[in-house]
Design a protein around this motif. Structure first.
Motif, PDB file in Angstrom:
ATOM      1  N   UNK A 102     -17.844 -15.205 -11.575  1.00 38.77           N
ATOM      2  CA  UNK A 102     -17.198 -14.004 -11.047  1.00 38.77           C
ATOM      3  C   UNK A 102     -17.282 -12.903 -12.096  1.00 38.77           C
ATOM      4  N   UNK A 103     -17.240 -11.659 -11.648  1.00 40.33           N
ATOM      5  CA  UNK A 103     -17.286 -10.519 -12.570  1.00 40.33           C
ATOM      6  C   UNK A 103     -15.906 -10.133 -13.064  1.00 40.33           C
ATOM      7  N   UNK A 104     -14.977 -10.044 -12.133  1.00 44.11           N
ATOM      8  CA  UNK A 104     -13.601  -9.698 -12.496  1.00 44.11           C
ATOM      9  C   UNK A 104     -12.663 -10.304 -11.468  1.00 44.11           C
ATOM     10  N   UNK A 105     -11.429 -10.511 -11.893  1.00 45.15           N
ATOM     11  CA  UNK A 105     -10.411 -11.063 -10.993  1.00 45.15           C
ATOM     12  C   UNK A 105      -9.050 -10.593 -11.451  1.00 45.15           C
ATOM     13  N   UNK A 106      -8.165 -10.383 -10.504  1.00 39.50           N
ATOM     14  CA  UNK A 106      -6.784 -10.018 -10.807  1.00 39.50           C
ATOM     15  C   UNK A 106      -5.850 -10.869  -9.961  1.00 39.50           C
ATOM     16  N   UNK A 107      -4.624 -10.995 -10.455  1.00 37.51           N
ATOM     17  CA  UNK A 107      -3.555 -11.625  -9.693  1.00 37.51           C
ATOM     18  C   UNK A 107      -2.375 -10.664  -9.757  1.00 37.51           C
ATOM     19  N   UNK A 108      -1.637 -10.557  -8.669  1.00 34.07           N
ATOM     20  CA  UNK A 108      -0.492  -9.642  -8.611  1.00 34.07           C
ATOM     21  C   UNK A 108       0.760 -10.403  -8.195  1.00 34.07           C
ATOM     22  N   UNK A 109       1.867  -9.994  -8.800  1.00 31.74           N
ATOM     23  CA  UNK A 109       3.197 -10.520  -8.479  1.00 31.74           C
ATOM     24  C   UNK A 109       4.041  -9.337  -8.030  1.00 31.74           C
ATOM     25  N   UNK A 110       4.489  -9.343  -6.784  1.00 34.29           N
ATOM     26  CA  UNK A 110       5.256  -8.238  -6.204  1.00 34.29           C
ATOM     27  C   UNK A 110       6.745  -8.536  -6.321  1.00 34.29           C
ATOM     28  N   UNK A 111       7.523  -7.486  -6.629  1.00 33.58           N
ATOM     29  CA  UNK A 111       8.966  -7.629  -6.815  1.00 33.58           C
ATOM     30  C   UNK A 111       9.697  -6.683  -5.877  1.00 33.58           C
ATOM     31  N   UNK A 112      10.884  -7.077  -5.409  1.00 29.20           N
ATOM     32  CA  UNK A 112      11.673  -6.180  -4.566  1.00 29.20           C
ATOM     33  C   UNK A 112      12.100  -4.940  -5.346  1.00 29.20           C
ATOM     34  N   UNK A 113      12.438  -3.890  -4.629  1.00 27.33           N
ATOM     35  CA  UNK A 113      12.738  -2.590  -5.250  1.00 27.33           C
ATOM     36  C   UNK A 113      13.942  -2.623  -6.191  1.00 27.33           C
ATOM     37  N   UNK A 114      14.842  -3.576  -6.027  1.00 23.24           N
ATOM     38  CA  UNK A 114      16.028  -3.634  -6.888  1.00 23.24           C
ATOM     39  C   UNK A 114      15.756  -4.307  -8.238  1.00 23.24           C
TER      40      UNK A 114
ATOM     41  N   UNK B  83       4.534  -0.671  -2.044  1.00 23.23           N
ATOM     42  CA  UNK B  83       5.607  -0.475  -1.072  1.00 23.23           C
ATOM     43  C   UNK B  83       5.796  -1.749  -0.273  1.00 23.23           C
ATOM     44  N   UNK B  84       7.023  -1.945   0.166  1.00 25.25           N
ATOM     45  CA  UNK B  84       7.406  -3.098   0.970  1.00 25.25           C
ATOM     46  C   UNK B  84       7.832  -2.571   2.334  1.00 25.25           C
ATOM     47  N   UNK B  85       7.478  -3.287   3.380  1.00 28.68           N
ATOM     48  CA  UNK B  85       7.762  -2.849   4.745  1.00 28.68           C
ATOM     49  C   UNK B  85       8.574  -3.940   5.452  1.00 28.68           C
ATOM     50  N   UNK B  86       9.903  -3.908   5.265  1.00 33.23           N
ATOM     51  CA  UNK B  86      10.744  -4.982   5.815  1.00 33.23           C
ATOM     52  C   UNK B  86      10.850  -4.972   7.335  1.00 33.23           C
ATOM     53  N   UNK B  87      10.573  -3.830   7.958  1.00 29.35           N
ATOM     54  CA  UNK B  87      10.599  -3.745   9.410  1.00 29.35           C
ATOM     55  C   UNK B  87       9.742  -2.567   9.850  1.00 29.35           C
ATOM     56  N   UNK B  88       9.454  -2.498  11.115  1.00 25.62           N
ATOM     57  CA  UNK B  88       8.580  -1.463  11.644  1.00 25.62           C
ATOM     58  C   UNK B  88       9.112  -0.069  11.305  1.00 25.62           C
ATOM     59  N   UNK B  89       8.258   0.766  10.726  1.00 26.19           N
ATOM     60  CA  UNK B  89       8.626   2.140  10.407  1.00 26.19           C
ATOM     61  C   UNK B  89       9.424   2.313   9.131  1.00 26.19           C
ATOM     62  N   UNK B  90       9.683   1.240   8.397  1.00 26.67           N
ATOM     63  CA  UNK B  90      10.471   1.310   7.164  1.00 26.67           C
ATOM     64  C   UNK B  90       9.564   0.969   5.984  1.00 26.67           C
ATOM     65  N   UNK B  91       9.577   1.848   4.984  1.00 22.62           N
ATOM     66  CA  UNK B  91       8.785   1.627   3.775  1.00 22.62           C
ATOM     67  C   UNK B  91       9.682   1.821   2.557  1.00 22.62           C
ATOM     68  N   UNK B  92       9.714   0.826   1.679  1.00 17.83           N
ATOM     69  CA  UNK B  92      10.531   0.867   0.472  1.00 17.83           C
ATOM     70  C   UNK B  92       9.619   0.745  -0.740  1.00 17.83           C
ATOM     71  N   UNK B  93       9.724   1.668  -1.710  1.00 13.78           N
ATOM     72  CA  UNK B  93       8.883   1.552  -2.905  1.00 13.78           C
ATOM     73  C   UNK B  93       9.269   0.330  -3.733  1.00 13.78           C
TER      74      UNK B  93
END
Length: 112
Positions: free
Chosen positions: A35-47, A82-92
Motif C-alpha cells: 500500500x502507498x498510504x493508510x490512515x485510521x480515524x477515531x471519532x469522538x462525540x462533540x462533548x 460532524x455527527x448526524x444523530x437524526x435526520x436534518x441534525x448536524x453536530x460538529x
C-alpha cells in the motif's frame, strides 16, 4: 479483518485487534499487502475535547475524567467532522487521525 480493499493495487487486507484492560484500551491496526498510504480515524462525540501533542494527547470528558492517548507506528492529527444523530441534525465533532508510518499502528487510551 476485512479484505474490502482487495480491488486496490497490492490487494491489502486490514486487521484490527482490540485489547481492553481495567484502565486501558488498546487498538492495533495492521495492513498486509502493499500500500502507498493508510490512515485510521477515531471519532469522538462533540462533548469530548481532544488535544494533540504529537504522538500523544488527552481526551477531556465533561465529568472531569482525562483519558491519555498515545500512538506508536504512526503520526497523529486532529480533524473536524460532524455527527448526524437524526435526520436534518448536524453536530460538529472531532476525530483523531493516525497516518501509518509502516504496516502497523497502535493507539492506547489510558485513564485513572
Amino acid at each position: 479483518s476485512h479484505d474490502g480493499y482487495q480491488r486496490l493495487a497490492g490487494h491489502p487486507t486490514h486487521r484490527r485487534v482490540w485489547s481492553l484492560g481495567d484502565k486501558l484500551f488498546r487498538v492495533k491496526d495492521s495492513i498486509e499487502g502493499k500500500f502507498r498510504s493508510a490512515i485510521v480515524r477515531y471519532y469522538f462525540p462533540s462533548y469530548i475535547a481532544v488535544t494533540n501533542n504529537g504522538l500523544h494527547g488527552l481526551l477531556h470528558i465533561p465529568d472531569g475524567l482525562a483519558v491519555r492517548w498515545s500512538v506508536k507506528g504512526g503520526t497523529a492529527s486532529i480533524g473536524d467532522s460532524s455527527w448526524h444523530p437524526e435526520f436534518g441534525v448536524s453536530t460538529p465533532n472531532k476525530y483523531l487521525e493516525v497516518l501509518f508510518n509502516g504496516p502497523t499502528v497502535e493507539i492506547e487510551f489510558v485513564w485513572n
